[in-house]
Design a protein around this motif. Structure first.
Motif, PDB file in Angstrom:
ATOM      1  N   GLY A   1     -16.603   4.093  -7.041  1.00 26.89           N
ATOM      2  CA  GLY A   1     -15.345   3.407  -7.358  1.00 26.89           C
ATOM      3  C   GLY A   1     -15.571   1.823  -7.967  1.00 26.89           C
TER       4      GLY A   1
ATOM      5  N   SER B   1      -5.144   7.312  -1.774  1.00 30.15           N
ATOM      6  CA  SER B   1      -4.527   6.060  -2.438  1.00 30.15           C
ATOM      7  C   SER B   1      -4.486   5.203  -1.292  1.00 30.15           C
TER       8      SER B   1
ATOM      9  N   ALA C   1       0.822   4.048  -2.881  1.00 29.92           N
ATOM     10  CA  ALA C   1       0.348   5.586  -2.584  1.00 29.92           C
ATOM     11  C   ALA C   1       1.513   6.464  -2.998  1.00 29.92           C
TER      12      ALA C   1
ATOM     13  N   SER D   1       0.887  -1.280   0.035  1.00 28.61           N
ATOM     14  CA  SER D   1       0.061   0.043   0.048  1.00 28.61           C
ATOM     15  C   SER D   1       0.778   1.442   0.079  1.00 28.61           C
TER      16      SER D   1
ATOM     17  N   THR E   1     -10.099  -0.558  -5.331  1.00 27.14           N
ATOM     18  CA  THR E   1      -9.070  -1.529  -5.092  1.00 27.14           C
ATOM     19  C   THR E   1      -9.525  -2.915  -4.950  1.00 27.14           C
TER      20      THR E   1
ATOM     21  N   CYS F   1       1.581   6.336  -6.729  1.00 24.57           N
ATOM     22  CA  CYS F   1       0.558   7.132  -7.342  1.00 24.57           C
ATOM     23  C   CYS F   1       0.644   8.845  -7.207  1.00 24.57           C
TER      24      CYS F   1
ATOM     25  N   THR G   1      -7.290   9.533  -8.524  1.00 25.28           N
ATOM     26  CA  THR G   1      -6.644  10.747  -7.817  1.00 25.28           C
ATOM     27  C   THR G   1      -6.403  12.091  -8.593  1.00 25.28           C
TER      28      THR G   1
ATOM     29  N   LEU H   1      -2.492   0.560  -9.754  1.00 26.62           N
ATOM     30  CA  LEU H   1      -2.023   1.559  -9.708  1.00 26.62           C
ATOM     31  C   LEU H   1      -2.603   2.555 -10.851  1.00 26.62           C
TER      32      LEU H   1
ATOM     33  N   THR I   1      -4.233  -4.677  -0.747  1.00 27.16           N
ATOM     34  CA  THR I   1      -3.608  -3.608   0.135  1.00 27.16           C
ATOM     35  C   THR I   1      -4.143  -3.753   1.332  1.00 27.16           C
TER      36      THR I   1
ATOM     37  N   GLU J   1      -8.191   4.012  -0.342  1.00 28.79           N
ATOM     38  CA  GLU J   1      -9.137   3.383  -1.082  1.00 28.79           C
ATOM     39  C   GLU J   1      -9.561   2.203  -1.161  1.00 28.79           C
TER      40      GLU J   1
ATOM     41  N   HIS K   1      -5.766   3.795  -9.317  1.00 28.64           N
ATOM     42  CA  HIS K   1      -5.588   4.951  -8.384  1.00 28.64           C
ATOM     43  C   HIS K   1      -5.334   6.404  -8.898  1.00 28.64           C
TER      44      HIS K   1
END
Length: 270
Positions: free
Chosen positions: A115, A205, A74, A70, A212, A77, A147, A140, A222, A208, A143
């Protein structure tokens, strides 16, 4: 309602302080209770059952890999949306085209759409690519799609400030190249906005779940997905210990980025 002190400073009234305190307690109370549940031997008995770290150790042994995955997800991302979002924001901020305004509105669709719907769209578009579908990079991409609007919106607003536009025009009239203007003037000026948007992207991220959950595989689980699994399949102490680990992971990064944003804002103050 505020009160003026002898030094001329305005102090909030006791009523406002009380309302603020109750609001903070309302927001943080459930989180603190959840954390405490992961540090006791038996949640139903409470503190009388004694404190322990065995649930934290159990979570780390079973789900420790999700923490590093994770964090990598993140951070990558954030890097990706900076590289994609900042140039996109500059183009939108300086364009007067109606198409640019339309694109800016369409850019918010991944935020407005649930989502799971975005994940389904990605599965329909790229699900046939088996190697990509089962990889870390597929999540990825999801995400980044989710984002990117936050980075673009925040930096576009910063680039549209009249003072910055005037400064850019003055530099251009003096013969400065685009590279000199962008990296020497614009980028330092909007750096606090980029850091603030990065903070938002990182937290979104890392936490989320819906997108995911649809895109992950057993090898690409994650933190939020592991948290849901722990709540669904184990006792509440384990799920609460997972919440504690989640907070220990995210809070230092949040504080660090917030401190950096404040330092940059002070540095840019005239």
């Amino acid at each position: 309602m505020t009160l003026r002190s002898s030094s001329g400073m305005h102090r909030p009234s006791p009523l406002l302080l009380a309302v603020t305190g109750l609001t903070v307690l309302f927001l943080l109370g459930p989180i603190l209770l959840s954390v405490m549940a992961g540090l006791v031997n038996n949640y139903r008995v409470g503190l009388k059952s004694g404190l322990t770290l065995k649930w934290v150790a159990q979570v780390w042994a079973n789900y420790g890999g999700t923490v590093w995955l994770s964090l990598q997800l993140a951070l990558l991302c954030v890097l990706a949306v900076i590289l994609l979002g900042v140039p996109c924001a500059y183009a939108l901020a300086r364009s007067r085209s109606r198409l640019a305004r339309l694109f800016e509105e369409l850019l918010t669709l991944p935020v407005a759409v649930p989502g799971m719907a975005s994940a389904l769209a990605l599965l329909l578009a790229y699900g046939s690519l088996q190697g990509f579908r089962q990889s870390f990079w597929f999540i990825l991409v999801g995400h980044i799609v989710f984002t990117l609007p936050f980075m673009v919106r925040t930096t576009t607003a910063a680039l549209q400030k009249r003072s910055l536009v005037d400064l850019e025009e003055a530099a251009r009239s003096l013969g400065a190249s685009f590279t000199q203007i962008f990296f020497g003037i614009l980028l330092p000026a909007i750096l606090p906005a980029i850091v603030a948007a990065s903070l938002m992207v990182f937290t979104l991220s890392l936490g989320e779940f819906n997108l995911t959950w649809m895109l992950h595989t057993p090898l690409t689980r994650t933190l939020p997905v592991g948290l849901a699994d722990s709540y669904a399949s184990m006792r509440i102490e384990v799920g609460s210990a997972y919440t504690l680990i989640f907070m220990l992971v995210i809070l230092p990064v949040l504080w660090g980025l917030q401190t950096l944003a404040r330092l940059l804002e002070r540095h840019n103050e005239p």
